[in-house]
Design an enzyme around this catalytic site. Structure first.
Site, PDB file in Angstrom:
ATOM      1  N   GLY A 174       0.780  -1.249   0.000  1.00 21.13           N
ATOM      2  CA  GLY A 174       0.000   0.000   0.000  1.00 21.13           C
ATOM      3  C   GLY A 174       0.802   1.284   0.000  1.00 21.13           C
ATOM      4  O   GLY A 174       0.363   2.296  -0.537  1.00 21.13           O
ATOM      5  N   GLU A 204       4.087   5.249   5.300  1.00 21.43           N
ATOM      6  CA  GLU A 204       2.979   4.287   5.254  1.00 21.43           C
ATOM      7  C   GLU A 204       1.757   4.917   4.594  1.00 21.43           C
ATOM      8  O   GLU A 204       1.596   6.140   4.593  1.00 21.43           O
ATOM      9  CB  GLU A 204       2.687   3.812   6.697  1.00 21.43           C
ATOM     10  N   ASP A 205       0.903   4.080   4.047  1.00 22.40           N
ATOM     11  CA  ASP A 205      -0.307   4.610   3.400  1.00 22.40           C
ATOM     12  C   ASP A 205      -1.378   4.992   4.413  1.00 22.40           C
ATOM     13  O   ASP A 205      -1.965   6.063   4.328  1.00 22.40           O
ATOM     14  CB  ASP A 205      -0.863   3.600   2.375  1.00 22.40           C
ATOM     15  N   ASP A 251      -4.720   2.164  10.545  1.00 21.83           N
ATOM     16  CA  ASP A 251      -6.110   1.776  10.772  1.00 21.83           C
ATOM     17  C   ASP A 251      -6.214   1.237  12.207  1.00 21.83           C
ATOM     18  O   ASP A 251      -6.304   2.005  13.152  1.00 21.83           O
ATOM     19  CB  ASP A 251      -6.451   0.743   9.698  1.00 21.83           C
ATOM     20  N   LYS A 301      -6.759   6.797  10.462  1.00 20.02           N
ATOM     21  CA  LYS A 301      -8.163   6.585  10.857  1.00 20.02           C
ATOM     22  C   LYS A 301      -8.179   6.321  12.362  1.00 20.02           C
ATOM     23  O   LYS A 301      -8.279   5.161  12.786  1.00 20.02           O
ATOM     24  CB  LYS A 301      -8.737   5.365  10.123  1.00 20.02           C
ATOM     25  N   PHE A 327     -13.834   2.942   4.383  1.00 20.34           N
ATOM     26  CA  PHE A 327     -12.853   2.150   3.645  1.00 20.34           C
ATOM     27  C   PHE A 327     -12.498   2.900   2.372  1.00 20.34           C
ATOM     28  O   PHE A 327     -13.355   3.181   1.547  1.00 20.34           O
ATOM     29  CB  PHE A 327     -13.376   0.749   3.332  1.00 20.34           C
ATOM     30  N   VAL A 328     -11.224   3.258   2.248  1.00 21.95           N
ATOM     31  CA  VAL A 328     -10.793   4.080   1.116  1.00 21.95           C
ATOM     32  C   VAL A 328      -9.865   3.304   0.187  1.00 21.95           C
ATOM     33  O   VAL A 328      -9.225   2.334   0.587  1.00 21.95           O
ATOM     34  CB  VAL A 328     -10.103   5.379   1.605  1.00 21.95           C
ATOM     35  N   ASP A 375      -5.719  -0.452  -1.718  1.00 24.56           N
ATOM     36  CA  ASP A 375      -6.475  -1.372  -2.558  1.00 24.56           C
ATOM     37  C   ASP A 375      -7.719  -1.913  -1.880  1.00 24.56           C
ATOM     38  O   ASP A 375      -7.895  -1.813  -0.671  1.00 24.56           O
ATOM     39  CB  ASP A 375      -5.607  -2.565  -2.924  1.00 24.56           C
ATOM     40  N   ARG A 419      -5.258   0.467  -6.712  1.00 18.90           N
ATOM     41  CA  ARG A 419      -4.042   1.100  -6.192  1.00 18.90           C
ATOM     42  C   ARG A 419      -3.543   2.203  -7.110  1.00 18.90           C
ATOM     43  O   ARG A 419      -2.871   3.120  -6.678  1.00 18.90           O
ATOM     44  CB  ARG A 419      -2.919   0.066  -6.041  1.00 18.90           C
TER      45      ARG A 419
HETATM   46  P1  IMP Z   1      -3.608  -1.610  10.423  1.00 18.99           P
HETATM   47  O1  IMP Z   1      -5.005  -2.049  10.738  1.00 18.99           O
HETATM   48  O2  IMP Z   1      -3.306  -0.257  11.035  1.00 18.99           O
HETATM   49  O3  IMP Z   1      -2.621  -2.650  10.781  1.00 18.99           O
HETATM   50  O4  IMP Z   1      -3.586  -1.374   8.863  1.00 18.99           O
HETATM   51  C1  IMP Z   1      -2.942  -2.256   8.062  1.00 18.99           C
HETATM   52  C2  IMP Z   1      -3.121  -2.070   6.601  1.00 18.99           C
HETATM   53  O5  IMP Z   1      -4.472  -2.254   6.276  1.00 18.99           O
HETATM   54  C3  IMP Z   1      -2.764  -0.741   6.003  1.00 18.99           C
HETATM   55  O6  IMP Z   1      -1.393  -0.583   5.801  1.00 18.99           O
HETATM   56  C4  IMP Z   1      -3.520  -0.849   4.686  1.00 18.99           C
HETATM   57  O7  IMP Z   1      -2.768  -1.568   3.746  1.00 18.99           O
HETATM   58  C5  IMP Z   1      -4.758  -1.623   5.067  1.00 18.99           C
HETATM   59  N1  IMP Z   1      -5.918  -0.738   5.237  1.00 18.99           N
HETATM   60  C6  IMP Z   1      -6.417  -0.213   6.372  1.00 18.99           C
HETATM   61  N2  IMP Z   1      -7.478   0.574   6.125  1.00 18.99           N
HETATM   62  C7  IMP Z   1      -7.638   0.554   4.783  1.00 18.99           C
HETATM   63  C8  IMP Z   1      -8.565   1.201   3.893  1.00 18.99           C
HETATM   64  O8  IMP Z   1      -9.454   1.988   4.258  1.00 18.99           O
HETATM   65  N3  IMP Z   1      -8.397   0.908   2.574  1.00 18.99           N
HETATM   66  C9  IMP Z   1      -7.428   0.081   2.097  1.00 18.99           C
HETATM   67  N4  IMP Z   1      -6.544  -0.522   2.884  1.00 18.99           N
HETATM   68  C10 IMP Z   1      -6.648  -0.288   4.220  1.00 18.99           C
HETATM   69 MG    MG Z   2      -0.383  -1.133   3.927  1.00 20.73          MG
END
Ligand code: IMP
Ligand code: MG
Length: 177
Positions: free
Chosen positions: A48, A102-103, A106, A134, A155-156, A162, A168
């Site tokens: 991402g 990082e993208d 979440d 988020k 969810f974006v 993606d 992407r």
């Molecule tokens: P985490 O939940 O913070 O571990 O997020 C892990 C990964 O989930 C991120 O690096 C993204 O690749 C993916 N992710 C989280 N939220 C979204 C979203 O809204 N759209 C797409 N990918 C997401």
């Molecule tokens: Mg990611």
């Protein structure tokens, strides 16, 4: 995936290309300000983070190397809760100002784990820059050092993000329908 379903499932633009470009320039200046004689190692978290890291790298003027890590934690729209490191950095981090690009943050699980791993290798400094945050979705305590955009619990997709591997390559951040 059928073409029609693919296009119809984008609800709208949340963050435009222009907004991303402007905030990325500011983030580049922030990173430049951290240079203290030790080069920056910009770490892109695949998959991402690749688009953001590429643009961010081009907004940095001080000496900068690029490295990649890959973590997997998602299937479709759901967080699986466990994070697997499937590509790691092999450099000695002690000589670098390490900056993660990082993208999105979440639940916070991915970056919490990556931060633990990289900090244990004693980088000169360590910081996290994220395109999107988020905060409402957090399940573990984690804060980035620099956030370009804070977004609500949606969810974006696009600009590296993606849904099941698609979208992407969109140049903006959009919302899924
Ligand atoms: P985490 O939940 O913070 O571990 O997020 C892990 C990964 O989930 C991120 O690096 C993204 O690749 C993916 N992710 C989280 N939220 C979204 C979203 O809204 N759209 C797409 N990918 C997401
Ligand atoms: Mg990611």
């Amino acid at each position: 995936m059928e073409m029609e379903k693919y296009i119809n499932s984008i609800k709208g633009v949340i963050i435009s290309e222009d907004e991303i470009r402007e905030k990325t320039k500011e983030a580049g200046k922030y990173i430049d300000s951290l240079y203290d004689g030790k080069p920056i190692l910009l770490v892109s978290i695949l998959n991402g983070g690749f688009v953001f890291a590429a643009d961010l790298a081009r907004s940095i003027s001080v000496p900068c190397e690029i490295a990649f890590m890959a973590a997997k934690s998602y299937e479709g729209k759901e967080s699986t809760g466990n994070v697997n490191i499937i590509l790691d950095i092999e450099k000695d981090l002690s000589q670098y100002n390490v900056i993660i690009a990082e993208d999105i943050i979440d639940t916070g699980r991915t970056l919490k784990k990556i931060t633990e791993i990289l900090k244990s290798r004693n980088p000169h400094t360590f910081r996290v820059v994220t395109l999107l945050d988020k905060p409402e979705r957090r399940v573990v305590d984690f804060k980035a050092d620099y956030v370009l955009f804070t977004i609500p619990d949606k969810f974006v997709i696009g600009y590296g993000l993606d849904c099941d591997g698609y979208y992407r390559n969109l140049p903006y951040v959009g919302e899924m329908g």
